[in-house]
Enzyme design. Structure first.
Site, PDB file in Angstrom:
ATOM      1  N   HIS A 227       0.825  -1.205   0.000  1.00 16.53           N
ATOM      2  CA  HIS A 227       0.000   0.000   0.000  1.00 16.53           C
ATOM      3  C   HIS A 227       0.855   1.249   0.000  1.00 16.53           C
ATOM      4  O   HIS A 227       2.042   1.214   0.301  1.00 16.53           O
ATOM      5  CB  HIS A 227      -0.895   0.021   1.245  1.00 16.53           C
ATOM      6  N   ASP A 229       0.548   4.959   1.986  1.00 15.33           N
ATOM      7  CA  ASP A 229      -0.242   5.568   3.063  1.00 15.33           C
ATOM      8  C   ASP A 229      -1.065   6.704   2.483  1.00 15.33           C
ATOM      9  O   ASP A 229      -0.513   7.573   1.805  1.00 15.33           O
ATOM     10  CB  ASP A 229       0.691   6.096   4.166  1.00 15.33           C
ATOM     11  N   HIS A 283       4.833   0.320  -0.002  1.00  7.84           N
ATOM     12  CA  HIS A 283       5.531  -0.492   1.014  1.00  7.84           C
ATOM     13  C   HIS A 283       4.589  -1.545   1.586  1.00  7.84           C
ATOM     14  O   HIS A 283       3.388  -1.548   1.307  1.00  7.84           O
ATOM     15  CB  HIS A 283       6.095   0.415   2.120  1.00  7.84           C
ATOM     16  N   ARG A 293       6.871  -8.649  16.033  1.00 10.19           N
ATOM     17  CA  ARG A 293       7.489  -7.411  15.572  1.00 10.19           C
ATOM     18  C   ARG A 293       6.548  -6.276  15.931  1.00 10.19           C
ATOM     19  O   ARG A 293       5.321  -6.424  15.862  1.00 10.19           O
ATOM     20  CB  ARG A 293       7.721  -7.458  14.068  1.00 10.19           C
TER      21      ARG A 293
HETATM   22  C1  LIG Z   1      -5.503   6.612   7.158  1.00  8.92           C
HETATM   23  C2  LIG Z   1      -5.055   5.377   7.356  1.00  8.92           C
HETATM   24  C3  LIG Z   1      -5.678   4.138   6.820  1.00  8.92           C
HETATM   25  C4  LIG Z   1      -4.670   3.043   7.254  1.00  8.92           C
HETATM   26  C5  LIG Z   1      -4.100   3.608   8.532  1.00  8.92           C
HETATM   27  C6  LIG Z   1      -3.837   5.052   8.162  1.00  8.92           C
HETATM   28  C7  LIG Z   1      -2.603   5.081   7.209  1.00  8.92           C
HETATM   29  C8  LIG Z   1      -2.282   3.709   6.591  1.00  8.92           C
HETATM   30  C9  LIG Z   1      -3.554   2.929   6.188  1.00  8.92           C
HETATM   31  C10 LIG Z   1      -3.354   1.407   5.997  1.00  8.92           C
HETATM   32  C11 LIG Z   1      -2.363   0.842   7.045  1.00  8.92           C
HETATM   33  C12 LIG Z   1      -2.839   1.031   4.583  1.00  8.92           C
HETATM   34  C13 LIG Z   1      -2.923  -0.509   4.376  1.00  8.92           C
HETATM   35  C14 LIG Z   1      -4.372  -1.009   4.558  1.00  8.92           C
HETATM   36  C15 LIG Z   1      -4.957  -0.648   5.944  1.00  8.92           C
HETATM   37  C16 LIG Z   1      -6.438  -1.056   5.933  1.00  8.92           C
HETATM   38  C17 LIG Z   1      -4.307  -1.487   7.058  1.00  8.92           C
HETATM   39  O1  LIG Z   1      -3.665  -2.520   6.743  1.00  8.92           O
HETATM   40  O2  LIG Z   1      -4.444  -1.134   8.241  1.00  8.92           O
HETATM   41  C18 LIG Z   1      -4.812   0.896   6.132  1.00  8.92           C
HETATM   42  C19 LIG Z   1      -5.258   1.608   7.426  1.00  8.92           C
HETATM   43  C20 LIG Z   1      -6.766   1.588   7.666  1.00  8.92           C
HETATM   44  O3  LIG Z   1      -7.576   1.823   6.738  1.00  8.92           O
HETATM   45  O4  LIG Z   1      -7.120   1.334   8.822  1.00  8.92           O
HETATM   46  O1  LIG Z   2       4.854  -1.776  10.483  1.00 13.41           O
HETATM   47  C1  LIG Z   2       5.455  -1.529   9.429  1.00 13.41           C
HETATM   48  O2  LIG Z   2       6.636  -1.849   9.203  1.00 13.41           O
HETATM   49  C2  LIG Z   2       4.706  -0.779   8.325  1.00 13.41           C
HETATM   50  C3  LIG Z   2       3.314  -0.400   8.779  1.00 13.41           C
HETATM   51  C4  LIG Z   2       2.610   0.438   7.744  1.00 13.41           C
HETATM   52  O3  LIG Z   2       3.027   0.572   6.613  1.00 13.41           O
HETATM   53  C5  LIG Z   2       1.374   1.141   8.125  1.00 13.41           C
HETATM   54  O4  LIG Z   2       0.885   0.925   9.273  1.00 13.41           O
HETATM   55  O5  LIG Z   2       0.897   1.936   7.260  1.00 13.41           O
HETATM   56 FE   LIG Z   3       2.029   2.183   5.600  1.00 13.09          FE
END
Ligand SMILES: C=C1C[C@]23C[C@H]1CC[C@H]2[C@]1(C)CCC[C@@](C)(C(=O)O)[C@H]1[C@@H]3C(=O)O
Ligand SMILES: O=C(O)CCC(=O)C(=O)O
Ligand SMILES: [Fe+2]
Length: 356
Positions: A227, A229, A283, A293
């Site tokens: 994804h 951010d 990333h 982790r």
């Molecule tokens: C605004 C946001 C949505 C998420 C948390 C913050 C910034 C990163 C986003 C996220 C981590 C990107 C990957 C998918 C996601 C659903 C996750 O894995 O948590 C995303 C977060 C979210 O929507 O809760």
């Molecule tokens: O935990 C990590 O190394 C990356 C987490 C991340 O990309 C996120 O929370 O948006």
């Molecule tokens: Fe991220």
């Protein structure tokens, strides 16, 4: 591979660790599964040595930021003003929270459509590809000096007041670091040094604690999928366990943990603010079979209703507007209620805006 179906509503990493197979919904498609990528040397800036008025120290930092952000959208900073004791406490309080039983953690359960609270598998948000992680997210804004402390006390009880104090201090510190980085980004883009700093002076940011339990079959799952951010700037502190990977030159690269450094990556909102000069960094996070982790992610975002629009200096005949005006409030709602953030969020959001 046989997969047992578990109700992710009760996804509990401890239980799944005992299970001898990974439930279907946690198994990622073959082409997205982890591999063993090479480690990447990431450019490092010593912010504490930086006097933004001093040409020499600033010049080197600006040059590094411009090269890093033009190429792949991330770099690293060290900042000795962030006390190591604060970092240590932030990790200790994270251990304390995630060590609790599922029922206790679910007192902070994240509600559908909200960006705050405890989540273990985002049930109900996605049909498949669940992340192998637990998270606790909460809001931060300099305009509300006790917002973090109040959140911990109100949601988890007075016994978590000390955790609230630690994360309030941590977020205050990250907000400060963000302002220094915003000055560097402004200088590196040739706009007024104070432009982005003033834009983010008031911010509505998100702090997230990421906890990635070990997994018996780490090659089948992802801690956080690929994804960008959607926020503006991410300040990530890794513990000493590797797992963060970035996609550069068509390959995944591992970012070696440096517990004294913060990994900084450009997000979608800053890509729009820079009119596409800097790209949001793609990333993901992988997990391992041996140890948990943990990472601390501070997601800088503008005031909810502030209009995201690039400075005029970054819009000209050669660089027409790439994205429409929008507010962070609208993009956040889009990622929480309509679309799982991935590597195409901003383009999908732009199309969505045309019909909403
Ligand atoms: C605004 C946001 C949505 C998420 C948390 C913050 C910034 C990163 C986003 C996220 C981590 C990107 C990957 C998918 C996601 C659903 C996750 O894995 O948590 C995303 C977060 C979210 O929507 O809760
Ligand atoms: O935990 C990590 O190394 C990356 C987490 C991340 O990309 C996120 O929370 O948006
Ligand atoms: Fe991220």
């Amino acid at each position: 591979m046989g997969c047992t179906e578990v109700n992710p509503l009760v996804f509990d990493a401890a239980r799944l660790r005992q299970a001898n197979t990974i439930p279907e919904r946690f198994v990622w498609p073959e082409h997205e599964r982890p591999n063993n990528p090479s480690e990447l040397d990431v450019p490092l800036i010593d912010l504490s040595g930086l006097r933004l008025g001093d040409a020499h120290t600033t010049f080197e930092a600006v040059k590094l930021v411009r090269e890093a952000c033009s190429r792949h959208g991330f770099f690293q900073v060290v900042n000795h003003w962030v006390e190591s004791s604060l970092l240590k406490e932030a990790h200790e309080h994270m251990d304390r929270f995630f060590a609790m039983g599922l029922g206790e953690k679910q007192r902070a359960q994240r509600k559908p459509g909200e960006s705050c609270g405890y989540a273990s598998s985002f049930t109900g948000r996605f049909a498949s590809k669940l992340p192998w992680k637990e998270t606790l997210s909460f809001h931060f804004s300099p305009a509300m000096p006790h917002v973090v402390t109040d959140y911990f006390r109100s949601v988890l009880g007075d016994g978590f007041g000390s955790s609230g104090e630690v994360y309030q201090k941590y977020c205050d510190s990250m907000s400060e670091v963000s302002m220094n980085i915003m000055e560097l980004l402004g200088l590196s883009l040739g706009v007024d040094r104070a432009h982005f700093r003033d834009f983010f002076m008031e911010n509505d940011s998100i702090m997230r604690l990421n906890y990635y339990p070990p997994c018996q079959q780490p090659g089948l799952v992802l801690g956080t999928g690929p994804h960008c951010d959607p926020t503006s700037l991410t300040i990530l502190h890794q513990d000493d366990v590797s797992g963060l990977q970035v996609f550069v030159d068509d390959q995944w690269h591992s970012i070696k943990p440096n517990p004294h450094a913060f990994v900084i990556n450009i997000g979608d909102t800053f890509m729009a603010l820079s009119n596409g000069r800097y790209k949001s960094c793609l990333h993901r996070a992988v997990v391992n079979s041996r140890e948990p982790r943990k990472t601390l992610a501070f997601f800088l975002s503008p005031k909810m209703e502030r209009v995201v629009r690039p400075p005029q200096d970054l819009v000209d005949q050669e660089h027409p507007r790439l994205y429409p005006d929008f507010t962070w409030a609208t993009l956040l709602e889009f990622t929480q209620k309509h679309y799982r953030a991935d590597m195409k969020t901003l383009d999908s959001f732009t199309r969505w805006l045309q019909t909403h």
